[in-house]
Every structure is written in C-alpha cells, then in structure tokens.
Design an enzyme around this catalytic site. Sequence first.
Site, PDB file in Angstrom:
ATOM      1  N   GLU A 106       1.759  18.595   3.789  1.00  0.00           N
ATOM      2  CA  GLU A 106       3.440  16.715   3.921  1.00  0.00           C
ATOM      3  C   GLU A 106       4.826  17.315   5.267  1.00  0.00           C
ATOM      4  OE1 GLU A 106       6.600  15.168   3.924  1.00  0.00           O
ATOM      5  OE2 GLU A 106       4.848  14.213   2.193  1.00  0.00           O
ATOM      6  N   ASP A 155      -1.824   8.942   2.722  1.00  0.00           N
ATOM      7  CA  ASP A 155      -0.694   9.220   1.368  1.00  0.00           C
ATOM      8  C   ASP A 155       0.262   8.591   2.227  1.00  0.00           C
ATOM      9  OD1 ASP A 155       0.441   8.113  -0.874  1.00  0.00           O
ATOM     10  OD2 ASP A 155       0.338   9.785  -1.497  1.00  0.00           O
ATOM     11  N   THR A 157       3.996   6.434   4.567  1.00  0.00           N
ATOM     12  CA  THR A 157       5.503   6.103   4.702  1.00  0.00           C
ATOM     13  C   THR A 157       4.928   5.350   5.133  1.00  0.00           C
ATOM     14  OG1 THR A 157       6.574   7.369   5.710  1.00  0.00           O
ATOM     15  CG2 THR A 157       7.043   7.851   3.881  1.00  0.00           C
TER      16      THR A 157
END
Length: 277
Positions: A106, A155, A157
């Site tokens: 992330e 995963d 945006t």
Amino acid sequence: MELWFTENQDENLRFSLKVKETLVVEKTPYQHLAILDTYQFGRVLTLDGILQTTEKDEFVYHEMIVHVPLFTHKNPKSVLIVGGGDGGSVREVLKHPSVERVVLAEIDEAVVRNSKKYLPTISQALDDPRVEIMIGDGIKYVNEHKNEFDVVIVDSTDPIGPAVGLFTSDFYKAVYECLKEDGIIVAQTESPFIYGKLINKLSKMFKEIYPITKAYIATIPTYPGSLWTFTMGSKKYDPEEVDINSIPRIDTKYYTPEIHKAAFVLPKFVKDIFDEV
C-alpha cells in the site's frame, strides 16, 4: 443543517450520501482522505472525493476479488495484494487455510492507519502474523520480486492519481513474472457503464500476456453504475472449470460456489466490451 457527501462519478453523474459525522479528514502526501459516518451505508472511506468502501456493501467487492481467484488456484499459499490498505481483501484472503503469507503493498500509510482506527470490521485482519504490510510503491515491489506469489490481487483505486500505473501493460507483464508458474492475477476493472473503453483496453492487455483471461461481475451499490467488473489472468487454471461442488463453504455474505460459476455469465453488452477486437 444537513451534511451530504457527494461523489462526482463523471461529468454527468453524482452520488450522494447523508452524513451523520465526519470522523477524520487528512491530506496525505498522495491524496485527500476522509472517513465519514453515513446514515445509509455506515462508515465510508473516500480518497480524493471518490468513495472507496463502505461498511454496508464492502463485503461484495472484497469477497469477489479474493475468493474467485483463490478457489480457482489449487493450493494458494502466498498472496500479494497491491493497494487495498483498508484491509478488506486481507481479511478475506485469510479465510483460506492454505494461505501462509500475505503481503499488502500500500503506497499510503494513512489509509492503513485510519482504517485500523475507524474501520475495524474491515481492517480486523491487518495485525495477523501472516500479514506483511509494505508501505511503498506496489509497482516497484512487483518489479523486484520474481516467481514468488501464487495469487496477485490488484485492489486499486480508480485509474487516476497514484493508481494510474496499475492499469498498464508493463505492470501486468511484471505481475506475470512475479507469479509462480501456475499463478493468477485478478484486478478490479471498473464499471462497464462508465469505463467501457478502459475495460476493453485492459482486456486486450491481459489476453496478450496471460494464456487464460476471463472477466466476471458483481453488483456493488455504491460504485458507479453498480455493476462492477473484475479481470482474471491465469497461467494454468481456468476459473470456469472449477468443480463448484469441491469448493468448501466459508463464512461469506455474497460469494458462494454457485456465485463463482454465475459471475462469469456476462450480460451481452459487457461480453461485447471484453471481446471487441
């Protein structure tokens, strides 16, 4: 005075939720983050004014992006999640007893930190000892790791801001090298009502790289158009050839063995988008 959150889904479409309380607002080095408590969908995470997840309907997205590829793979032990700092995908991955290692890549630590604090039902698995949280560029991480993961879950945006690089042929080629010889990638690939041209472009990229490329769908009320697509690239296993009678029942709200099979039956207009040359 009433407070409303409004997402501009495109230049002609808006989606609004009535807000009970603003829990946190933070300008991170990458984006503008807010977590709001809403009347209809509970707590919601927004990034740059775009709704990312809600307590009420997040299970649909997270279950479908995770369980379809993991039950397609015969024995997933190592999983990489690119993006997904809210932790919902991690939570679902760890429902598979074969999984020994989950890496969450992330880019924005504020997403992880605030999700842990304000979205506990979604982020509950982030402190599991099988989880490695790598704060940094997921593209760089993928490029630096070869033949390491059974499943890679993108995963991300929407294809703006920090996520733009996750929608490129170079990235999908790098994921191919990051996967083991029978590995699988799945990516969220947006709404056919809003991003038809992008979906077609991504489908072509996947087909050039992965010998088995399949699209599947789910209904997510708070996402633009509600109908959402996922694209899977597989080196060996065909998700439509999975014996659904062999899929064990796990604790889910949306995904079932029957849904696994049904999700690949695409409406004609969606199939046309994926198949258009």
